[in-house]
Design a protein around this motif. Structure first.
Motif, PDB file in Angstrom:
ATOM      1  N   TYR A   1      48.329  85.436  37.600  1.00 38.19           N
ATOM      2  CA  TYR A   1      48.614  84.100  38.113  1.00 38.19           C
ATOM      3  C   TYR A   1      49.695  83.447  37.254  1.00 38.19           C
ATOM      4  N   ASN A   2      50.478  82.596  37.878  1.00 37.48           N
ATOM      5  CA  ASN A   2      51.331  81.634  37.194  1.00 37.48           C
ATOM      6  C   ASN A   2      50.781  80.257  37.531  1.00 37.48           C
TER       7      ASN A   2
ATOM      8  N   LEU B   1      51.685  72.618  36.134  1.00 45.78           N
ATOM      9  CA  LEU B   1      50.970  71.345  36.110  1.00 45.78           C
ATOM     10  C   LEU B   1      51.505  70.370  37.147  1.00 45.78           C
ATOM     11  N   VAL B   2      52.671  70.670  37.687  1.00 44.72           N
ATOM     12  CA  VAL B   2      53.216  69.950  38.832  1.00 44.72           C
ATOM     13  C   VAL B   2      54.159  70.923  39.519  1.00 44.72           C
ATOM     14  N   SER B   3      54.261  70.872  40.823  1.00 49.59           N
ATOM     15  CA  SER B   3      55.127  71.828  41.509  1.00 49.59           C
ATOM     16  C   SER B   3      56.590  71.579  41.155  1.00 49.59           C
ATOM     17  N   SER B   4      57.361  72.654  41.163  1.00 45.99           N
ATOM     18  CA  SER B   4      58.784  72.542  40.832  1.00 45.99           C
ATOM     19  C   SER B   4      59.489  71.560  41.749  1.00 45.99           C
ATOM     20  N   LYS B   5      59.158  71.622  43.033  1.00 51.46           N
ATOM     21  CA  LYS B   5      59.810  70.733  43.986  1.00 51.46           C
ATOM     22  C   LYS B   5      59.459  69.277  43.715  1.00 51.46           C
ATOM     23  N   ASP B   6      58.173  69.008  43.516  1.00 56.42           N
ATOM     24  CA  ASP B   6      57.739  67.626  43.290  1.00 56.42           C
ATOM     25  C   ASP B   6      58.354  67.054  42.015  1.00 56.42           C
TER      26      ASP B   6
ATOM     27  N   GLU C   1      36.187  87.167  32.920  1.00 59.90           N
ATOM     28  CA  GLU C   1      34.826  87.188  33.463  1.00 59.90           C
ATOM     29  C   GLU C   1      34.775  87.669  34.901  1.00 59.90           C
ATOM     30  N   GLY C   2      35.937  88.101  35.441  1.00 61.43           N
ATOM     31  CA  GLY C   2      35.969  88.663  36.786  1.00 61.43           C
ATOM     32  C   GLY C   2      36.209  87.661  37.890  1.00 61.43           C
ATOM     33  N   GLY C   3      36.546  86.433  37.524  1.00 55.40           N
ATOM     34  CA  GLY C   3      36.776  85.406  38.532  1.00 55.40           C
ATOM     35  C   GLY C   3      38.168  85.448  39.117  1.00 55.40           C
ATOM     36  N   SER C   4      38.401  84.597  40.105  1.00 53.30           N
ATOM     37  CA  SER C   4      39.708  84.476  40.751  1.00 53.30           C
ATOM     38  C   SER C   4      39.899  83.026  41.175  1.00 53.30           C
ATOM     39  N   VAL C   5      41.073  82.734  41.704  1.00 51.75           N
ATOM     40  CA  VAL C   5      41.404  81.372  42.121  1.00 51.75           C
ATOM     41  C   VAL C   5      41.668  81.355  43.621  1.00 51.75           C
ATOM     42  N   ALA C   6      41.133  80.357  44.292  1.00 51.87           N
ATOM     43  CA  ALA C   6      41.371  80.183  45.723  1.00 51.87           C
ATOM     44  C   ALA C   6      42.028  78.829  45.965  1.00 51.87           C
ATOM     45  N   ASP C   7      42.755  78.726  47.069  1.00 57.94           N
ATOM     46  CA  ASP C   7      43.404  77.470  47.425  1.00 57.94           C
ATOM     47  C   ASP C   7      42.364  76.363  47.554  1.00 57.94           C
TER      48      ASP C   7
ATOM     49  N   THR D   1      50.356  84.015  44.168  1.00 65.17           N
ATOM     50  CA  THR D   1      49.701  84.020  42.847  1.00 65.17           C
ATOM     51  C   THR D   1      50.149  82.834  41.998  1.00 65.17           C
ATOM     52  N   ASN D   2      50.752  81.849  42.631  1.00 59.42           N
ATOM     53  CA  ASN D   2      51.210  80.648  41.929  1.00 59.42           C
ATOM     54  C   ASN D   2      50.237  79.491  42.161  1.00 59.42           C
ATOM     55  N   ILE D   3      49.730  78.952  41.065  1.00 60.97           N
ATOM     56  CA  ILE D   3      48.781  77.848  41.107  1.00 60.97           C
ATOM     57  C   ILE D   3      49.516  76.548  40.804  1.00 60.97           C
ATOM     58  N   PHE D   4      49.357  75.568  41.696  1.00 65.06           N
ATOM     59  CA  PHE D   4      50.027  74.282  41.496  1.00 65.06           C
ATOM     60  C   PHE D   4      49.001  73.162  41.358  1.00 65.06           C
ATOM     61  N   ALA D   5      49.056  72.481  40.219  1.00 67.10           N
ATOM     62  CA  ALA D   5      48.293  71.250  40.044  1.00 67.10           C
ATOM     63  C   ALA D   5      49.232  70.083  40.328  1.00 67.10           C
TER      64      ALA D   5
END
Length: 252
Positions: A49-50, A53-58, A208-214, A229-233
């Motif tokens: 994952y990448n 903390l804020v999207s590049s566009k925003d 721990e075997g976890g993953s991230v979902a939208d 695989t890009n996470i945006f906060a």
């Protein structure tokens, strides 16, 4: 990073200065079972994952809007990035320039972007050169922590505070006096402290075997959007005369 792979660490976290150069070693890490997390590098391919903390566009659009407001869409401007190979800097610049092209169609860049924003001296010298060469220069957009500092020092030296606007990302502690003098107009940033915590939390999740979902509500990052695989906060922090002192006190 080769040493880390040889040691058999569980997780590697990296903020690439040159994403393409790191691809082979990140691929090697993943092939050995090491979890790879990047930050500020949406273009990296070999990663679990990448996160941003804020999207590049925003972030780019926020700077573009502030710049348009402060310059009144008048005159010409220049764009600084850390280098032409830093993915995040150039993505932010792309978004800001795209916004300005639509919002301020008569406002033009004086040249292609300058890869000087990780050096105070280079940013200062470039700004002094641009001031001499462009009578209608109304501002500098700087994406790289040293860019606004160097540009603002040049503006102060030439007694152009209020005439040449400086907008961008910078350390609050480093830029505090320049913000209050008006040499730096403002900008947006995120907390590197929070980014460090996010590296740890995501690494623990993956081990721990976890993953991230939208739509997940993650520790540190809060509600996130997942694009591949890009996470945006969405955790931007405004840099201004009202906020810079408090952020400096936090060490940001």
């Amino acid at each position: 990073m080769e040493d880390l792979i040889a040691r058999g660490v569980d997780v590697i976290g990296v903020v690439p200065n040159d994403a393409e150069v790191l691809e082979p070693v990140l691929k090697k890490a993943m092939e050995t079972g090491i979890k790879v997390i990047t930050h500020e590098s949406t273009a990296s391919m070999n990663k679990d994952y990448n996160f941003e903390l804020v999207s590049s566009k925003d972030l780019g659009v926020a700077h573009g809007k502030l710049f348009a407001e402060q310059t009144g869409c008048a005159g010409s401007y220049a764009v600084y990035v850390g280098s032409l190979t830093v993915p995040a800097h150039n993505a932010w610049a792309d978004a800001a320039v795209e916004y300005l092209a639509e919002a301020c169609p008569d406002m033009k860049q004086v040249s292609d972007r300058f890869g000087v924003a990780e050096s105070v001296d280079d940013s200062r010298n470039t700004t002094l050169d641009l001031i001499r060469a462009n009578e209608d220069l109304s501002g500098i957009l700087a994406f790289g922590s040293q860019g606004p500092i160097g540009a603002a020092r040049a503006v102060e030296e030439r007694n152009l505070i209020g005439e040449v606007k400086v907008v961008g990302l910078f350390s609050a502690g480093q830029g505090q006096k320049l913000v209050h003098s008006g040499a730096i107009t403002g900008g947006y940033v995120w907390s590197p402290l929070e980014a460090g915590k996010a590296f740890v939390e995501l690494g623990q999740l993956l081990v721990e075997g976890g993953s991230v979902a939208d739509g997940d509500d993650l520790p540190v990052l809060g509600p996130v959007t997942l694009d591949g695989t890009n996470i945006f906060a969405n955790l931007p922090i405004e840099l201004s005369t009202e906020t810079v002192d408090g952020l400096a006190d936090l060490g940001l």
